[in-house]
Enzyme design. Sequence first.
Site, PDB file in Angstrom:
ATOM      1  CG  HIS A  87      -0.404   0.037   2.537  1.00  0.00           C
ATOM      2  ND1 HIS A  87      -0.095   1.213   3.195  1.00  0.00           N
ATOM      3  CD2 HIS A  87      -0.093  -0.952   3.401  1.00  0.00           C
ATOM      4  CE1 HIS A  87       0.374   0.941   4.398  1.00  0.00           C
ATOM      5  NE2 HIS A  87       0.394  -0.368   4.557  1.00  0.00           N
ATOM      6  CG  ASP A  89      -2.641   4.193   2.904  1.00  0.00           C
ATOM      7  OD1 ASP A  89      -2.241   3.102   2.459  1.00  0.00           O
ATOM      8  OD2 ASP A  89      -3.445   4.288   3.864  1.00  0.00           O
ATOM      9  CD  GLU A 184      -2.933  -1.682   5.239  1.00  0.00           C
ATOM     10  OE1 GLU A 184      -2.914  -2.752   5.885  1.00  0.00           O
ATOM     11  OE2 GLU A 184      -2.429  -0.621   5.681  1.00  0.00           O
ATOM     12  CD  GLU A 185      -1.189   2.165   7.584  1.00  0.00           C
ATOM     13  OE1 GLU A 185      -1.902   1.719   8.512  1.00  0.00           O
ATOM     14  OE2 GLU A 185      -0.004   1.855   7.427  1.00  0.00           O
ATOM     15  CG  ASP A 207       1.988  -3.856   5.216  1.00  0.00           C
ATOM     16  OD1 ASP A 207       2.848  -3.080   5.672  1.00  0.00           O
ATOM     17  OD2 ASP A 207       0.773  -3.687   5.369  1.00  0.00           O
TER      18      ASP A 207
END
Length: 418
Positions: A87, A89, A184-185, A207
């Site tokens: 991701h 972000d 994603e966060e 990740d």
Amino acid sequence: MKFITSAKELTVGERFLRYVTIDTQSDPGSDTCPSTEKQKDLGRLLVAELLEMDVTDAHLDEFGYVYATIPANTEKPDVPVICFCSHMDTAPDSSGKGVKPIVHENYRGADIVLPDDPTQVIRLTDHHDLKNQLGNHLVTASGTTLLGADNKAGVAEIMDACYQLIHHPEIKHGTIKILFTPDEEIGRGVDKADIGKIGAYAAYTMDGESAGNLENETFSADGAKLIINGVSSHPGFAKGKMESAIKIAGRIVAALPYELSPEGTEATQGFVHPVAMAGHVETASVDFIIRDFEDEKLEHHANVIRKVATDVLKDFPNSSFDLQTKPQYRNMKSVLDKHPKIVEYGMEAIKRAGMEPKLCSIRGGTDGSRLSFMGLPCPNIFAGEHAFHSKQEWVSIQDMQKAVETILHLCAIWEECA
């Protein structure tokens, strides 16, 4: 496995240092996709770099997703398509604007004082994996922002692996798909992901934390909103009348059991966590996240909130509450257990990269959690990132290089075993 670079190309560390300076913080208060347009700034750069590598179909869609394909270079006809994703972000928990990455070469075990805020100290006693980093090059931010290793380390690793695959045709592989996601966060990382466009049998998110880790199990997750209806009154004439929803909310949060809080749990224990409060005298709300590795325990945890609220409101007879719950994601292990080779090949790739593979559970979730239930089984491989969402975030360049090697070995293993 050797790495190839030229004067025109970036190493994985150089890519990472470039990416973290781009502010890609997501915004949970936004209803758009992506939640912030600035996430597309990194997406456009990644597309440009992929096109320069001759990844000809690389593109950024309207929702901020980057898609790309590295064609197969094997004569075997039935190699499964696999996907690597990360991701773009960074978390809303700490600022991602004006990140100033610092490379601490040849780490020797001392505490690291971050220069722009000397109260931010990365201590060996608090960051236990530092003991494995002696002699390595560590990257931190300067003390006033997060670093963005979560998950730009994964982005840099996948990008470097793309470059290595293109320049190492001796690494035989099937079709490789690349996916970079926004948001994603804030739990919306695959809301608009096009699974049909990806067209893969399996995927791997990059990740995770310590080098050598592979995570095949995540929390199952619900969100909850507690709405409290109090009784408003003029404060000058409130005696015996006012029942402040704000104070009721505070009483409820304070009465939640410590042993069911994030700070009071570990390993496979679930928790209830209030993450936001808002309101006024008449109406207030508290947002919660509810987590556990066992799906059936989520409702039990929600009932703890209900019981606490019921007990507190005994002192406020004219007030009421309502608790609304909503599924967020589920433990991906139930899907991955049906496809054991996906995890087995990941563990073998880590071993071939010279590490001792460790199968872990993660007290959180990744895009892989939801992708697994969307028909794309997706465990999580280490990216080397540590101290997520904080100003003390750090990553080792050597661990990032090992992650690149792991990706390359995975590509080769899927081709060998086809």
